[in-house]
Design an enzyme around this catalytic site. Sequence first.
Site, mmCIF file in Angstrom:
data_model
loop_
_atom_site.group_PDB
_atom_site.id
_atom_site.type_symbol
_atom_site.label_atom_id
_atom_site.label_comp_id
_atom_site.label_asym_id
_atom_site.label_seq_id
_atom_site.Cartn_x
_atom_site.Cartn_y
_atom_site.Cartn_z
ATOM 1 N N ASN A 51 0.840 -1.190 0.000
ATOM 2 C CA ASN A 51 0.000 0.000 0.000
ATOM 3 C C ASN A 51 0.882 1.250 0.000
ATOM 4 O O ASN A 51 2.073 1.186 0.297
ATOM 5 C CB ASN A 51 -0.910 -0.032 1.237
ATOM 6 C CG ASN A 51 -2.049 0.947 1.137
ATOM 7 O OD1 ASN A 51 -2.414 1.389 0.053
ATOM 8 N ND2 ASN A 51 -2.614 1.310 2.267
ATOM 9 N N ASN A 73 1.439 3.592 1.956
ATOM 10 C CA ASN A 73 2.125 4.042 3.170
ATOM 11 C C ASN A 73 3.180 3.058 3.675
ATOM 12 O O ASN A 73 3.772 3.272 4.730
ATOM 13 C CB ASN A 73 1.106 4.302 4.285
ATOM 14 C CG ASN A 73 0.342 3.052 4.706
ATOM 15 O OD1 ASN A 73 0.532 1.975 4.146
ATOM 16 N ND2 ASN A 73 -0.523 3.199 5.689
ATOM 17 N N LYS A 74 3.420 1.989 2.926
ATOM 18 C CA LYS A 74 4.363 0.973 3.375
ATOM 19 C C LYS A 74 5.809 1.316 2.968
ATOM 20 O O LYS A 74 6.045 2.248 2.210
ATOM 21 C CB LYS A 74 3.965 -0.396 2.812
ATOM 22 C CG LYS A 74 2.584 -0.871 3.279
ATOM 23 C CD LYS A 74 2.499 -0.954 4.798
ATOM 24 C CE LYS A 74 1.240 -1.678 5.289
ATOM 25 N NZ LYS A 74 -0.002 -0.962 4.985
ATOM 26 N N LEU A 75 6.759 0.506 3.464
ATOM 27 C CA LEU A 75 8.166 0.765 3.172
ATOM 28 C C LEU A 75 8.460 0.735 1.676
ATOM 29 O O LEU A 75 9.272 1.509 1.171
ATOM 30 C CB LEU A 75 9.047 -0.262 3.890
ATOM 31 C CG LEU A 75 9.499 0.112 5.292
ATOM 32 C CD1 LEU A 75 10.156 -1.070 5.967
ATOM 33 C CD2 LEU A 75 10.449 1.291 5.262
#
Length: 380
Positions: free
Chosen positions: A191, A193-195
């Site tokens: 997604n 907002n992930k790393l």
Amino acid sequence: MNTQTRQKIYLSPPEVSESDIAAVTAAMKSGWVAPVGPAIRSFEEAFEGYMGGGHAVALSSGTAALHLSLQLSGVGPGDEVFCSTLTFAASANAIIYCGARPVFIDSDEKSWNMDPNVLADALQKRAREGRLPAAVELVHAYGQSADIDPILELCHKYGIPLIEDAAEAIGATYKGKAAGGFGNFGTFSFNGNKLITTSGGGMLWTEHKDDAERARYLATQARLPDRGHLHEETGYNYRLSNLLAALGESQLSRLQERIEMRHEVFKAYVDGLADIPGVSFMPEVEYGQSTRWLSCLLIDETQSAVTRNQLIDRLQENNIESRPIWRPLHKQPVFDGSEFYGSGVSERLAGHGISLPSGGEIIGDDQSYIIASICNAFGL
């Protein structure tokens, strides 16, 4: 501090490089703009390399990976699945998709993840009652691995499949091995907002080739190889697109760099907020390495004049995004009535915890502004 002209600082925005743009552009120029194409398998192979082997299936979301993992584990209508409670709702939603019911397991203080002792007591009780769960879904929260060995041992003892929800934990390790690579299935989210991100997307990982092939089949509408469109069972439109897979492979190549940046962000918070009474940070366990996907702190309101919600409000006034720690799922209205095992550790964490902006792009002036805003809120 002048908050009027400062752009909003987000919790964990996507980081896209010139090489990411070039990878997507090359995929578009190749003509493979449909949901199929060579970048999908290339991304899967790169992910298999990251995991140290096994078989990866690129999917449209981490939730899709969870849903398929549960199905492939034999979870169906009327079953129960033990699930970590301190997590995002998607972890339990996938259980509902299968017609099953989630049963929530509390966290421990040292990792904020599923407590192996609570799980042991719950499984022992359920074994006596003759109603063991169909699976255990273990979430690795906030970029940190749970204590996997005792949980895996319990699953083996009772003959229960283990599914690892590593949506927040790509790059985290347990005793030197990637989180998500211990159970029957590991699931990951890409997604925004992930790393690493593919905008929206996810990955299912398994050691077993047959399970991976079955997952690909179900994720592609369960279409059989036939001259016409032949279907003998219900499938899903869960495959990742070729364009997004190209982005994912490019992002994966810089995973370690991004982890190091998150650790730098976390260290700056620890150093900059060290003098505030009642403030502590999510601990890092001795058995593995956290990615510090989000920098999380706790406020002990017996030592502080500022509450968690007051700090969130003050940061919002300063154009800084923050948010509370996950509301435990056994306290979510949608799962009202679900069974819960534990002593309320997750509720205490959720009641006093806050996640701060953690993306690597805040290193420097933006993070100094955040730290000054927090200190100011505490009167320092």
